[in-house]
Every structure is written in structure tokens, then in C-alpha cells.
Design an enzyme around this catalytic site. Structure first.
Site, PDB file in Angstrom:
ATOM      1  N   GLY A 102       2.490   1.862  10.881  1.00 26.68           N
ATOM      2  CA  GLY A 102       3.449   2.969  10.761  1.00 26.68           C
ATOM      3  C   GLY A 102       4.159   3.319  12.058  1.00 26.68           C
ATOM      4  O   GLY A 102       4.789   4.359  12.158  1.00 26.68           O
ATOM      5  N   GLU A 105      -5.456  -5.275  10.554  1.00 25.45           N
ATOM      6  CA  GLU A 105      -4.421  -4.279  10.779  1.00 25.45           C
ATOM      7  C   GLU A 105      -4.683  -3.573  12.107  1.00 25.45           C
ATOM      8  O   GLU A 105      -5.452  -2.605  12.165  1.00 25.45           O
ATOM      9  CB  GLU A 105      -4.438  -3.236   9.661  1.00 25.45           C
ATOM     10  N   SER A 138       3.374  -2.484  10.260  1.00 24.99           N
ATOM     11  CA  SER A 138       4.831  -2.543  10.417  1.00 24.99           C
ATOM     12  C   SER A 138       5.453  -3.874   9.992  1.00 24.99           C
ATOM     13  O   SER A 138       6.419  -4.335  10.606  1.00 24.99           O
ATOM     14  CB  SER A 138       5.226  -2.187  11.854  1.00 24.99           C
ATOM     15  N   LYS A 148       0.144   4.255  -0.229  1.00 22.35           N
ATOM     16  CA  LYS A 148      -0.488   5.415   0.426  1.00 22.35           C
ATOM     17  C   LYS A 148      -0.254   6.688  -0.400  1.00 22.35           C
ATOM     18  O   LYS A 148      -0.224   6.618  -1.619  1.00 22.35           O
ATOM     19  CB  LYS A 148       0.013   5.545   1.872  1.00 22.35           C
ATOM     20  N   GLU A 184      -6.812   4.472   8.020  1.00 22.74           N
ATOM     21  CA  GLU A 184      -6.577   5.896   7.732  1.00 22.74           C
ATOM     22  C   GLU A 184      -7.788   6.519   7.051  1.00 22.74           C
ATOM     23  O   GLU A 184      -8.083   7.694   7.254  1.00 22.74           O
ATOM     24  CB  GLU A 184      -5.299   6.050   6.882  1.00 22.74           C
ATOM     25  N   ASN A 212       0.865  -1.178   0.000  1.00 22.86           N
ATOM     26  CA  ASN A 212       0.000   0.000   0.000  1.00 22.86           C
ATOM     27  C   ASN A 212       0.905   1.232   0.000  1.00 22.86           C
ATOM     28  O   ASN A 212       1.516   1.561   1.012  1.00 22.86           O
ATOM     29  CB  ASN A 212      -0.877  -0.051   1.265  1.00 22.86           C
ATOM     30  N   HIS A 219      -9.550   1.052   5.003  1.00 23.90           N
ATOM     31  CA  HIS A 219      -8.273   1.194   5.711  1.00 23.90           C
ATOM     32  C   HIS A 219      -8.471   2.126   6.914  1.00 23.90           C
ATOM     33  O   HIS A 219      -9.242   3.090   6.837  1.00 23.90           O
ATOM     34  CB  HIS A 219      -7.221   1.761   4.756  1.00 23.90           C
TER      35      HIS A 219
HETATM   36  P1  PGA Z   1       2.815   0.044   7.682  1.00 21.14           P
HETATM   37  O1  PGA Z   1       1.346   0.247   7.050  1.00 21.14           O
HETATM   38  O2  PGA Z   1       3.370  -1.232   7.059  1.00 21.14           O
HETATM   39  O3  PGA Z   1       3.582   1.269   7.269  1.00 21.14           O
HETATM   40  O4  PGA Z   1       2.651  -0.087   9.142  1.00 21.14           O
HETATM   41  C1  PGA Z   1       0.486  -0.839   6.846  1.00 21.14           C
HETATM   42  C2  PGA Z   1      -0.816  -0.375   6.284  1.00 21.14           C
HETATM   43  O5  PGA Z   1      -1.300   0.678   6.711  1.00 21.14           O
HETATM   44  O6  PGA Z   1      -1.417  -1.025   5.411  1.00 21.14           O
END
Ligand code: PGA
Length: 250
Positions: free
Chosen positions: A173, A167, A212, A11, A97, A9, A95
Site C-alpha cells: 500500500g 509481501e 504495490s 481488504k 495487517e 485482496n 497477512h
Molecule cells: P497492495 O496490497 O497491493 O495494496 O500493496 C497487497 C496486499 O496487502 O496483499
């Protein structure tokens, strides 16, 4: 046997030319992989060019979000039909976010999942608890609500192409990964829920872990019986790291 899915992803990162550079690098590093489905989700503006570069390769394209209507007066939105037209086969939906910054709810997530499936796009449906919910012992009830509401009204055959991503929001992140045990426990719980709502198809549904994931922790996570892949944010922006995740040790 469920085929593993490793999805990146990107983003809100990468201009079109940077995205093209990344997909070209990645193609060279993973061309020999056949036993894992490889997916990347570039930002909308780069999807078309990235899909062109990926044509004929083993890398598939996902959107990061979708809108549920086919067309019309929906300023700023992108329809399922537009996404499949430019070569998307998947779309991330719900997601954390999107839920946190863009007001997504379980209801809008449900509409998006249905719209994606209706257009032949496989939804990568994200669920996960925030840290306060985990600390107060609400993880399972939060996940259960998200799964039931997100899949509400779908028939078992419609769920055949569904992919779920667990997740934990506190792991996204932050560099704080859930342990294999913490993730496996929730994945097994999600599979149990899917069995209830989708009957026969749950054993084939891929459940990805996200939060992560990196080259150092992927092998341990992928060793768990109910972890069928990874949704990778930060580490998917570096071709070498993402390729190492794709080539996790079995
Ligand atoms: P990350 O993000 O690997 O940077 O923690 C995962 C995601 O949000 O899909």
C-alpha cells in the site's frame, strides 16, 4: 510447471452491491484466461454473493482470514467449514495487517493454516519483513522464522495445496514495490526452505509476490523464475487494472 496465481485482496473495501458490480465487470474482462488461476478475496459479508456471481466462471473465491475451530462460542469468528460452504476454495492467512492490527502470531497463523488445509481450503500464507528488519539485514532470518513456525507440524503431503505469498511490509500500500531482483532473492530463499520442510512438493508450491503490484510492474516481476503469481491489494479494486495484471505479458 507451476500455474500462475493472481489473487486480489479486496481488504475492507466494497459493500455487497459494490462487490457484485466488481465481480461482474471482472468476469467480462478475464473470461478468456485459461493459463492463470484467478482468485478474489472479498470481505466476509460479500463472499456469498460474489461466489454466486462467479459460479461457472474462471474466477475462484478466497477468504481474507479464517478461524481454526469448527464451531462454538467464538464471537465474531468465521470457521473453515462456513467458508467452504459459501464457495471459498482459498483463504489468506497471516497477512501482515492481521499480524499488525489483530495480534496474529506465528502460532495462530500455524493453527489457521492447519485448519484451512483440514477443510480443503488452500491457504495463501503471507510472510514478510518490516522496513527496520530489511535495513538491519534481518530479512532472511525473519522470513525463515515465519515460514518454519507457520508450517510447523505439517507433513509434506499436507503442504501440497499450500500457496506462499512474500509481501515485504514496506511495499504494501505504499507504492514502493520491491525490485524484481529483491523479490526473486527472497522467493528463491523461501523455495529452499520449503524444500527442507516439505521435500518433494516444494517445486510445485506457488510463491506469490505482494506489495504495490500494478499493471506497470507486474510483467517484470512475473518474469522472475521463482515468482509464480501476485497478491494484489489496491490495484485489485479496479476491474481493468486487475484484469491487466491477470493478463501479464509472458
Ligand atoms: P497492495 O496490497 O497491493 O495494496 O500493496 C497487497 C496486499 O496487502 O496483499
Amino acid at each position: 510447471m507451476r500455474k500462475a496465481v493472481i489473487a486480489g485482496n479486496w481488504k475492507m473495501n466494497k459493500t455487497v452491491s459494490e462487490a457484485v458490480e466488481l465481480i461482474c465487470e471482472l468476469k467480462k474482462l478475464v473470461f478468456d484466461v485459461t493459463d492463470t488461476e484467478i482468485v478474489v478475496a472479498p470481505p466476509f459479508l460479500a463472499i456469498y454473493r460474489v461466489a454466486q456471481e462467479a459460479k461457472g466462471s474462471n474466477i475462484r473465491i478466497s477468504a481474507q482470514d479464517i478461524f481454526w475451530e469448527e464451531k462454538g462460542a467464538y464471537t465474531g469468528a468465521v470457521s473453515p467449514m462456513m467458508l467452504s460452504d459459501v464457495g471459498c476454495k482459498y483463504t489468506i492467512v497471516g497477512h501482515s495487517e492481521r499480524r499488525q492490527y489483530f495480534g496474529e502470531t506465528d502460532e495462530t497463523v500455524n493453527r489457521k493454516i492447519r485448519a484451512a488445509l483440514g477443510q480443503g481450503l488452500a491457504p495463501i500464507f503471507c510472510v514478510g519483513e518490516v522496513i527496520e528488519q530489511r535495513e538491519s539485514g534481518e530479512t532472511f532470518s525473519v522470513i525463515e522464522t515465519q515460514v518454519r513456525k507457520g508450517l510447523s507440524g505439517l507433513s509434506p503431503p499436507e503442504m501440497k495445496d499450500l500457496i506462499v505469498a512474500y509481501e515485504p511490509v514496506w511495499a504494501i500500500g505504499t507504492g514502493k514495490t520491491a525490485t524484481g531482483e529483491q523479490a526473486e532473492e527472497v522467493h528463491a530463499f523461501i523455495r529452499g526452505l520449503l524444500k527442507e520442510v516439505s521435500q518433494g512438493t516444494a517445486d510445485n508450491t506457488r510463491i506469490l509476490y505482494g506489495g504495490s503490484v500494478n499493471p506497470d510492474n507486474v510483467d517484470g516481476l512475473m518474469a522472475k523464475p521463482n515468482i509464480d503469481g501476485a497478491l494484489v491489494g489496491g490495484a485489485s479494486l479496479k476491474a481493468e487494472d486487475f484484469a491487466r495484471i491477470v493478463k501479464y505479458k509472458r
